[in-house]
Structures are given as structure tokens and as C-alpha cells.
Design an enzyme around this catalytic site. Sequence first.
Site, PDB file in Angstrom:
ATOM      1  N   ASP A 123       0.770  -1.290  -0.038  1.00 27.80           N
ATOM      2  CA  ASP A 123      -0.223  -0.001  -0.070  1.00 27.80           C
ATOM      3  C   ASP A 123       1.061   1.249   0.100  1.00 27.80           C
ATOM      4  O   ASP A 123       2.156   1.350   0.561  1.00 27.80           O
ATOM      5  CB  ASP A 123      -1.082  -0.184   0.987  1.00 27.80           C
ATOM      6  N   GLU A 191       0.365  -1.053   5.758  1.00 30.16           N
ATOM      7  CA  GLU A 191       1.228  -0.477   6.765  1.00 30.16           C
ATOM      8  C   GLU A 191       1.070   0.917   7.149  1.00 30.16           C
ATOM      9  O   GLU A 191       1.234   1.484   7.986  1.00 30.16           O
ATOM     10  CB  GLU A 191       2.460  -0.881   5.955  1.00 30.16           C
ATOM     11  N   GLU A 192       0.435   1.649   5.925  1.00 29.75           N
ATOM     12  CA  GLU A 192       0.318   3.167   5.949  1.00 29.75           C
ATOM     13  C   GLU A 192      -0.841   3.425   7.085  1.00 29.75           C
ATOM     14  O   GLU A 192      -0.892   4.538   7.548  1.00 29.75           O
ATOM     15  CB  GLU A 192       0.254   3.835   4.811  1.00 29.75           C
TER      16      GLU A 192
END
Length: 489
Positions: A123, A191-192
Amino acid sequence: MRILGYLVVGLVGLVIYMVANTMAMLPAGEAKSLKPAEYDAADARRMAENLAGAVRFETVSYSLDRAPDDAAFKGFHDYLVTTYPNAHAVLEREIVSDYSLMYRWPAASSTAKKPIALAAHMDVVPVPERGLADWPQPPFAGVIDDNGILWGRGTLDDKGMLISIMEAVEKLARAGFAPDRDIYFLFGHDEELGGDNGAAVMAGILKDRGVQLSWLMDEGSAIPDGIIPGVKSPVALISLGEKGSVTLRFSATDDGGHSSAPKDFTAASLAAKAGVAVTENQYPLVLDEHLEAFLKAVAPEQPFLNRFMIANLWATNGVMAGELAKSPTVAAFMHTTTAFTMMQSGTKTNILPQYGEAVVNYRIHPRDTVQGVIDRARDVVADDRIKIENLGGGREATSLSDPSGEGYQAIARAVKAEFGDIPIAPTLTVQGTDARHYDGVADGVYRFMPLVVGKDTLKQIHGTAEHISIEALARQVSFFETLIKGTVG
């Protein structure tokens, strides 16, 4: 007079000892240069085209309230399968939480060696509309210009690393390489946004299956060049852990009234005073063994006085810590940081506010804890009129992995092979990564991107005009080939 003479002799002797210690421990050295890149131009171009194709999938993480783009993420999954057929012929693939990918490259035969893992995330962050004009090429077009630069969101953070791993596996699989231990490739999709639905779930799966990794490597630090003051060499920084975080709200209430008849405080002043109190009572700066190891790694290129200070930290620790702390960036590695970021109160200039709040963000060093931060804030404020609230629960710092561990040494050897005899030093990641979720399922967790970065590079991550050169991508692929092959035997 005799006592004074003894003192002078003793002082001279001490200075001589410290100078000798400096020359023995940290002799002057010359700046180290990067090893020239070695790659086939046509092959490197092909790899860049593959990364360009990956960039075109808009796998954007917008917010926790917005679901992932199903077509983009699943399209990216299919793209990996078709682009890397040899890799997928040897890898076992598992889709986790609909969008994360967990691969396992099984050992060629039964082994007692613990598995290892390489992590990355698919992502990317959004591109603000107001920043589009600053992109030389559209951020999701995957354009490679005439100078061999690939422009696009994710080229650095973190599709570039993911694709480099897959390119390395594809090459090794095609050549018939067979690992003598299980190797996992863990590609998260959120992850973001914190990784709670991706990396955290994959870590839980590994734990439930009784898989204990010897080590794991994820994104994090890199190879800064021209960034560290006084150091001419590029320096490979391998992170041993990462900070946690917590945000506290300090609020106060009062009866209010007309501003013509004020008391000696208002809800606004009480809240502001609390925010200022914790800001002005920062955590102590600590020059620990990991920062000491970093200093010693870069010391040979420093002027004599700096080397003298570093070689004799038993006597100069306090002074050195104060000098280092003059840089906010360096200071952030030395303690839990405290930042007064928001203030809210009042409705009109002539009305005493009935409510006020100050918001303070802490980035927690591994020495400290979320609860410890809250307790310390309460002690510093020491005012029953202030309500202290933890916004969002917070995130604990990770443990610090061993710089003498198998993973650190394997990464260091791969750095030497690909980038040359440059300094290598342990550090701490001050941002959050997926790596923290694997703390409990790996003996060592390290954070490193095989990428040479300058000041402009750092501005691109989560910023505008993100890009990577064909050469830099080729070096990343070569690094991962070397790293994976180095785990055998």
C-alpha cells in the site's frame, strides 16, 4: 605546592592517556566510496518496467474508515503472479485479510535451521491534489524518463523494495536455487494505516503455527550520503528497533464568565500551562551503547577533537550528549520526545472559556512505556484541575534487536558485497513500520532499505515527486539476491 604539582602531573598523564586511547581506538581514516554498481542495462530496464507496472495499481491506504480498493489490490496480486512465474512455481502463497500476501519458500530438505523473513508493503499513501503540479510525471502513470528515472508513488515507499525482493526470488528460482531453510516473504496491505489487518494478522498466524523466525528484515533506515554532519562516506544504518507513540490530551473546565472580571486563571490557561509544563520537562538525553556504536562507526572521518570525545566517552559522555542534542534529529534518537501540537479553547474574545485543551504527542524510546509516559506527565503537571486522557491507546516501542545477531550480520555482509567497504552502524527507527508486529515471532527484527539516500530523497517519501533510478533499483535486487543466498550453509 607539592599537591598542586601532583595534580598537574596527574592531569597531564590523563590527557596523554586519552590521546593515546583515541589514536589506538579511533585512528583517522579516509572517506569510503560506494562500490560501482554492476548490472546489465537491459535487465535493469526490464526490472524498472516491472516496477512501473506495479506503480500503476493505485493501492492507496486512505483511512481506517475507507475500505481498500478491491480491484487495485487484487489486480496487483494477479500482476505479481504473471510477472514472476518462476517465483510462484516454488513459493507457497496465502492471502491474508483479503489483501495481504504471505509467501513461504520451503527448505529443500528437512532442516533444524530457523526460518527467516523479508517484509515489505504494497500500500501507498495518497497524493494530495494540491501537490500534483509538483510531479514531473503523474504519480500513478509509472513513467520512466530519458534519464533512467522511474517516477511514481511507491517507488521508494515501499513497492520498490517489494518488487526488488520478487525480482531476486524470480532470478534465484530460475537458476535452480534451493534454500536450506524456510524463507517467508510477508507483504502487508495496510502498513500506512498501522498494519493491524495485515502484518499483525500474519504475525499471529506464524505464532499460531509455532513458527519462530531467526530474523526478519523490513523497511526502515537506509544508506544516507551527505546527510550526517562531518561524515563524507555513505553510512549503512541498520535499525534495531523503533519508537512507540502516544498522544495525551490535557483538559480543564471552569465556570467561565465575562472577560472584564477574570480570575487568575482560565480553562485555557490551565490547559496551556499543562502543555507547556510537559514540553519544558523533556525526557533526559541518553547516549546509550547503540548510539555509541554509531558514533564509533563514523568517527574515523571526524576531526581529531570529535574522535577524542568519542574514544573517551567514559569521561565525555555528558558533554557529547549535549553536543549531539543540538540537532533535533539526533536528539530524537536519544530520548522519548514530547511535542505540544494542538491547542483549543474559547469562543469569543470577551468570554472566559469554560473549556480548554492541549494535545501533546510523544514518540516513545524503547527505554520507556506508554503507561510510564502517562504517569510522568501526571507528576510533571501536578494539578488536580487537569484531566489527562490517552487518545487512541498508544503504541509501545519495540524491543531492540541484537547487533551481533545472525540477521544483522547477514545484512551487513550483503551491504559490503553490494555497496562496498562503507561504515555500517546500528540505529533506531523513529517512524512506525510493519516490523513492530513481528517482535514476538522473530529472535531479531531489523529495518533496512538497500538504498542510498540524500536530503532530497527523504523529502519524497510521503511527499512529492517520488522516484527511483534504474541503477538504484538494480542495486536493490542484487542486494536481495546476495542476502538470500547468504542465508544458505
